[in-house]
Design a protein around this motif. Sequence first.
Motif, PDB file in Angstrom:
ATOM      1  N   VAL A 172       0.832  -1.202   0.000  1.00  0.00           N
ATOM      2  CA  VAL A 172       0.000   0.000   0.000  1.00  0.00           C
ATOM      3  C   VAL A 172       0.872   1.259   0.000  1.00  0.00           C
ATOM      4  CG1 VAL A 172      -1.715   1.308   1.312  1.00  0.00           C
ATOM      5  CG2 VAL A 172      -1.939  -1.167   1.082  1.00  0.00           C
ATOM      6  N   ASN A 173       1.893   1.287   0.858  1.00  0.00           N
ATOM      7  CA  ASN A 173       2.782   2.446   0.889  1.00  0.00           C
ATOM      8  C   ASN A 173       3.509   2.633  -0.440  1.00  0.00           C
ATOM      9  OD1 ASN A 173       2.043   2.951   3.497  1.00  0.00           O
ATOM     10  ND2 ASN A 173       4.030   2.465   4.409  1.00  0.00           N
ATOM     11  N   ALA A 174       3.959   1.532  -1.030  1.00  0.00           N
ATOM     12  CA  ALA A 174       4.679   1.621  -2.310  1.00  0.00           C
ATOM     13  C   ALA A 174       3.756   2.120  -3.411  1.00  0.00           C
ATOM     14  CB  ALA A 174       5.263   0.262  -2.678  1.00  0.00           C
ATOM     15  N   GLY A 175       2.487   1.674  -3.400  1.00  0.00           N
ATOM     16  CA  GLY A 175       1.537   2.149  -4.392  1.00  0.00           C
ATOM     17  C   GLY A 175       1.284   3.634  -4.272  1.00  0.00           C
ATOM     18  N   ALA A 176       1.102   4.104  -3.034  1.00  0.00           N
ATOM     19  CA  ALA A 176       0.895   5.530  -2.822  1.00  0.00           C
ATOM     20  C   ALA A 176       2.127   6.330  -3.254  1.00  0.00           C
ATOM     21  CB  ALA A 176       0.574   5.789  -1.351  1.00  0.00           C
ATOM     22  N   SER A 177       3.308   5.832  -2.936  1.00  0.00           N
ATOM     23  CA  SER A 177       4.538   6.537  -3.306  1.00  0.00           C
ATOM     24  C   SER A 177       4.703   6.604  -4.819  1.00  0.00           C
ATOM     25  CB  SER A 177       5.744   5.837  -2.681  1.00  0.00           C
ATOM     26  OG  SER A 177       5.632   5.798  -1.281  1.00  0.00           O
ATOM     27  N   PHE A 178       4.442   5.494  -5.503  1.00  0.00           N
ATOM     28  CA  PHE A 178       4.573   5.486  -6.964  1.00  0.00           C
ATOM     29  C   PHE A 178       3.601   6.476  -7.602  1.00  0.00           C
ATOM     30  CE2 PHE A 178       3.099   3.672 -11.055  1.00  0.00           C
ATOM     31  CZ  PHE A 178       4.261   3.874 -11.781  1.00  0.00           C
ATOM     32  N   ALA A 179       2.368   6.527  -7.097  1.00  0.00           N
ATOM     33  CA  ALA A 179       1.392   7.455  -7.664  1.00  0.00           C
ATOM     34  C   ALA A 179       1.800   8.903  -7.431  1.00  0.00           C
ATOM     35  CB  ALA A 179       0.013   7.185  -7.050  1.00  0.00           C
ATOM     36  N   VAL A 232       4.917  10.111  -6.937  1.00  0.00           N
ATOM     37  CA  VAL A 232       6.087  10.450  -7.754  1.00  0.00           C
ATOM     38  C   VAL A 232       5.698  10.579  -9.228  1.00  0.00           C
ATOM     39  CG1 VAL A 232       8.328   9.605  -8.547  1.00  0.00           C
ATOM     40  CG2 VAL A 232       7.721   9.450  -6.134  1.00  0.00           C
ATOM     41  N   THR A 233       4.784   9.742  -9.702  1.00  0.00           N
ATOM     42  CA  THR A 233       4.297   9.870 -11.075  1.00  0.00           C
ATOM     43  C   THR A 233       3.616  11.213 -11.286  1.00  0.00           C
ATOM     44  OG1 THR A 233       3.981   7.472 -11.225  1.00  0.00           O
ATOM     45  CG2 THR A 233       2.820   8.833 -12.830  1.00  0.00           C
ATOM     46  N   ALA A 234       2.816  11.639 -10.300  1.00  0.00           N
ATOM     47  CA  ALA A 234       2.148  12.933 -10.403  1.00  0.00           C
ATOM     48  C   ALA A 234       3.151  14.081 -10.382  1.00  0.00           C
ATOM     49  CB  ALA A 234       1.144  13.088  -9.263  1.00  0.00           C
ATOM     50  N   ILE A 235       4.197  13.966  -9.554  1.00  0.00           N
ATOM     51  CA  ILE A 235       5.236  14.994  -9.530  1.00  0.00           C
ATOM     52  C   ILE A 235       5.943  15.057 -10.882  1.00  0.00           C
ATOM     53  CG2 ILE A 235       7.457  15.625  -8.507  1.00  0.00           C
ATOM     54  CD1 ILE A 235       6.459  14.446  -5.876  1.00  0.00           C
ATOM     55  N   THR A 244      12.130  15.912 -10.611  1.00  0.00           N
ATOM     56  CA  THR A 244      11.347  14.968  -9.814  1.00  0.00           C
ATOM     57  C   THR A 244      12.173  14.424  -8.659  1.00  0.00           C
ATOM     58  OG1 THR A 244      10.110  14.339 -11.791  1.00  0.00           O
ATOM     59  CG2 THR A 244      10.011  12.840  -9.911  1.00  0.00           C
ATOM     60  N   LEU A 245      13.447  14.134  -8.922  1.00  0.00           N
ATOM     61  CA  LEU A 245      14.334  13.641  -7.869  1.00  0.00           C
ATOM     62  C   LEU A 245      14.466  14.666  -6.754  1.00  0.00           C
ATOM     63  CD1 LEU A 245      16.418  11.613  -6.774  1.00  0.00           C
ATOM     64  CD2 LEU A 245      18.135  12.765  -8.190  1.00  0.00           C
ATOM     65  N   ASP A 246      14.698  15.930  -7.121  1.00  0.00           N
ATOM     66  CA  ASP A 246      14.853  16.972  -6.104  1.00  0.00           C
ATOM     67  C   ASP A 246      13.570  17.177  -5.311  1.00  0.00           C
ATOM     68  OD1 ASP A 246      17.437  17.354  -6.922  1.00  0.00           O
ATOM     69  OD2 ASP A 246      16.962  19.027  -8.268  1.00  0.00           O
ATOM     70  N   TRP A 264      10.646  13.778   0.525  1.00  0.00           N
ATOM     71  CA  TRP A 264       9.352  13.225   0.936  1.00  0.00           C
ATOM     72  C   TRP A 264       9.412  11.706   1.016  1.00  0.00           C
ATOM     73  CZ3 TRP A 264       5.961  10.066  -1.819  1.00  0.00           C
ATOM     74  CH2 TRP A 264       4.680   9.919  -1.260  1.00  0.00           C
ATOM     75  N   LEU A 265      10.112  11.051   0.073  1.00  0.00           N
ATOM     76  CA  LEU A 265      10.147   9.593   0.027  1.00  0.00           C
ATOM     77  C   LEU A 265      10.897   8.978   1.201  1.00  0.00           C
ATOM     78  CD1 LEU A 265      10.695   8.833  -3.764  1.00  0.00           C
ATOM     79  CD2 LEU A 265       8.751   8.150  -2.364  1.00  0.00           C
ATOM     80  N   VAL A 266      11.804   9.710   1.807  1.00  0.00           N
ATOM     81  CA  VAL A 266      12.533   9.177   2.956  1.00  0.00           C
ATOM     82  C   VAL A 266      11.588   8.954   4.126  1.00  0.00           C
ATOM     83  CG1 VAL A 266      14.308   9.723   4.665  1.00  0.00           C
ATOM     84  CG2 VAL A 266      14.738  10.163   2.259  1.00  0.00           C
ATOM     85  N   GLY A 267      10.559   9.777   4.230  1.00  0.00           N
ATOM     86  CA  GLY A 267       9.642   9.726   5.357  1.00  0.00           C
ATOM     87  C   GLY A 267      10.092  10.683   6.435  1.00  0.00           C
ATOM     88  N   SER A 268       9.404  11.815   6.556  1.00  0.00           N
ATOM     89  CA  SER A 268       9.863  12.846   7.478  1.00  0.00           C
ATOM     90  C   SER A 268       8.674  13.613   8.045  1.00  0.00           C
ATOM     91  CB  SER A 268      10.808  13.810   6.754  1.00  0.00           C
ATOM     92  OG  SER A 268      11.166  14.884   7.600  1.00  0.00           O
ATOM     93  N   LEU A 269       8.862  14.102   9.263  1.00  0.00           N
ATOM     94  CA  LEU A 269       7.877  14.988   9.898  1.00  0.00           C
ATOM     95  C   LEU A 269       8.350  16.430   9.893  1.00  0.00           C
ATOM     96  CD1 LEU A 269       7.063  12.789  13.033  1.00  0.00           C
ATOM     97  CD2 LEU A 269       5.756  12.934  10.914  1.00  0.00           C
TER      98      LEU A 269
END
Length: 349
Positions: free
Chosen positions: A115-122, A124-127, A193-195, A200-205
């Motif tokens: 689920v987390n990977a799906g959300a992340s892929f979507a 990053v694709t949108a970015i 996209t990388l920048d 965000w992908l690392v996971g941060s507050l």
Amino acid sequence: MLTTAHPTADPPPTAAARRPRAARQALLLGLGLALLLLCLALSLALGSRSVPLPTVLRALLGTGRHDDPGVQVVTGLRVPRTVLGLVVGAALGAAGAVAQGATRNPLASPTTLGVNAGASFAVVTAIYALHLDQPVQYVWFAVAGAALAACAAHAMARRTGDLDPTRLALGGTVLAAVLTSWTSALMLASRRTLDEARFWLVGSLDGRGLDVLTPVLPLLLVGLLLALAVAPALNALALGDEAAQALGVPVARIRVAAGLAVVLLAAAAVAVAGPIAFVGLAAPHLCRVLLGDDHRLLLPGCLIGGPILLLTADVLGRLVVRPAELEVGIVTAFLGAPLLAVLARRATR
């Protein structure tokens, strides 16, 4: 005709036996709340610059001087960070408890189900395609990606009409690996996209205001209400689909509602803080050891235990390399990997 009793069946506890257990569980929940309050205080006080607790209290009450650097740090940086840790931790803890109960799989969590990977892929694709640059814009893409990943993992786990917990864990792990590879490919294809996505992908507050909660609050509330509503039925599902149906539980509908709760809670958490691993796996297991298997108690316990784990990891990330800091997603991954290995070994046994 000979009949045999189930070898693990125990007689139901009497009312006298239930009272001490209920008192113990209530005491543990109270201690959990006290520990959560301590974690909240530490999250507000500790970091690259430590702030005394009296200053923290004055900042929260609005009685501190506005030119006091400690008050500015607490109100401007640490209050939003702590509130986000509380909300995201509760969402991940509840999502993990529901996922494990609905699938009867002790390794199930938003991470291991893909689920987390799906959300992340979507996201990053949108970015990459739509040039998004604000976390508040990620919400619906995260929800859509999480929902599609959950459906794909569920489809791979179906076997002769039944849900196979082992196939679900394997399918979710494979799906997560594939989606993570595609996500990395998109980031490598575009420097912008990388920048934009790597932090965000690392996971941060860190670096997020409370405004990022506004679009996800409805998702969190609906997901939490669904999770609380299906909690009693999850106890019946633990007996197996046939036994649950014999007790009058609509298994298919309960699984759909539980899956929707997991998707909403996990997607909202990912949209706010990025894909944070292992909180949704660890919190239900720790709470189950202390509170037992009754999801009516387990779920409130995870709403307390999830934030405790996430806030503790966040505080550790601030202190171990001070004055710099490690992102909370790195700390949870470092602490959670040994736990996953232990749980996988126990599951194979």
